[in-house]
Design an enzyme around this catalytic site. Structure first.
Site, PDB file in Angstrom:
ATOM      1  CG  ASP A   1      -2.109   1.354   1.085  1.00  0.00           C
ATOM      2  OD1 ASP A   1      -2.206   1.809   0.432  1.00  0.00           O
ATOM      3  OD2 ASP A   1      -3.094   1.033   2.160  1.00  0.00           O
TER       4      ASP A   1
ATOM      5  CG  HIS B   1      -7.547   0.632  -6.085  1.00  0.00           C
ATOM      6  ND1 HIS B   1      -8.390   1.314  -5.261  1.00  0.00           N
ATOM      7  CD2 HIS B   1      -6.396   0.865  -5.392  1.00  0.00           C
ATOM      8  CE1 HIS B   1      -7.590   2.124  -4.536  1.00  0.00           C
ATOM      9  NE2 HIS B   1      -6.785   1.931  -4.653  1.00  0.00           N
TER      10      HIS B   1
END
Length: 326
Positions: free
Chosen positions: A160, A233
């Site tokens: 992330d 995404h």
């Protein structure tokens, strides 16, 4: 940004507040509060904010290498209660985003603290003392304890924050500049708490997970953008303006969870120079691009909170406090 150094020589370690560009930490607390009605509660909050640097120093001195820091941010309604007569140009409440299938809700929040350290106990002790001092002037609206998961991965298995700006680009992407000189050095902050459906996600084939995210799981290498169907995404979260300029935000997301309660999630926290950048990113995710083609990650990850804050530079925060205490 301001920082106070302790120690001497090359081993000095900062104990500071409002350091948006501080390195990503191993532990964090994301604390959202509402402030009670009345001027007395407002004065109590202002008094605690006035002494925040001292509280950070008190707790952080126990282990300088723990690098305790805290960012304080105010919501739109609380900003108005401070009655300074001026406010950041883009500051406003979080606006719910209602897509055809998924919704980004708006939830209460006047005051936000992003507490970071290399040790969870430092975050805990700081939050404990902070809430003790604030007392009945505030109510906890949301509290999340985050942790670093392996090599900065989320609980879905992917790294992330890969697209975060680095070096000098951090300030250019996150800190307000001459476009709003009165609030230069501050940053817009959007927070959301996402809960994951781990079992349905785990049943997906690895290559399908990678197509949804837009990166390879192991190497973290970006996949080519899809030429048809729903975009990844990664693609939907990339914001490019009409001039072809890409605009970054700084994500300091962290996993959280309670396996015994079946709770697994990611706390999204995005700092940006321009609020519209993060807003556009969320609209692309929830509404789709083109409309109706939402981010497939949302089929497995549900937003439960949503709030907007502004983290002022230390000088501006001091002015806000003085306005209430005068």
């Amino acid at each position: 940004m301001e920082a106070r150094m302790v120690g001497s020589g090359w081993d000095r370690v900062p104990i500071d507040s409002q350091s948006i560009d501080a390195p990503l930490s191993r532990a964090a607390v994301f604390l959202t509060l509402t402030v009670a009605e009345g001027h007395e509660a407002l004065q109590a909050v202002a008094g605690i904010l006035d002494g925040l640097d001292d509280l950070i120093k008190t707790v952080g001195f126990r282990d300088l290498n723990g690098r305790l820091s805290c960012i304080t941010a105010l919501g739109s309604a609380l900003w108005d209660r401070f009655q300074t007569g001026k406010r950041p140009k883009e500051l406003r409440p979080f606006v719910p985003i209602e897509g055809a299938k998924h919704t980004a809700p708006a939830t209460p929040g006047d005051l936000f603290f992003h507490i970071r350290a290399e040790r969870e106990d430092l975050c805990f002790e700081f939050e404990r003392l902070l809430l003790d001092q604030l007392g009945s002037s505030v109510t906890v609206a949301d509290e999340v304890v985050g942790f670093r998961y392996f090599d900065s991965r989320d609980l879905l298995g992917f790294v992330d924050g890969t697209a975060n700006p680095t070096g000098h680009d951090i300030g250019a992407s996150t800190l307000v500049g001459s476009e709003d000189q009165a609030f230069a050095g501050g940053s817009y902050l959007v927070v959301q708490k996402y809960l994951h459906q781990m079992q349905p996600w785990a049943r997906l084939a690895k290559d399908e997970q990678e197509r949804i995210i837009g990166r390879e799981i192991v190497s973290n290498v970006e996949l080519p953008d899809a030429t048809s169907g729903q975009k990844s995404h990664k693609t939907l979260a990339t914001i490019v303006d009409d001039d072809g300029t890409e605009h970054d935000i700084l994500r300091d997301n962290m996993p959280f969870g309670r396996p015994g309660q079946g709770e697994y999630g990611t706390y999204f926290i995005g700092y940006s120079r321009h609020l519209w950048v993060t807003q556009k990113m969320l609209e692309r995710m929830f509404l789709g691009d083109p409309p109706g083609m939402h981010d497939r990650l949302l089929d497995f990850s549900t937003a439960h909170t949503g709030a907007v804050f502004f983290a002022p530079a230390p000088r501006t925060l001091s002015e806000l406090v003085e306005a209430v205490q005068a």
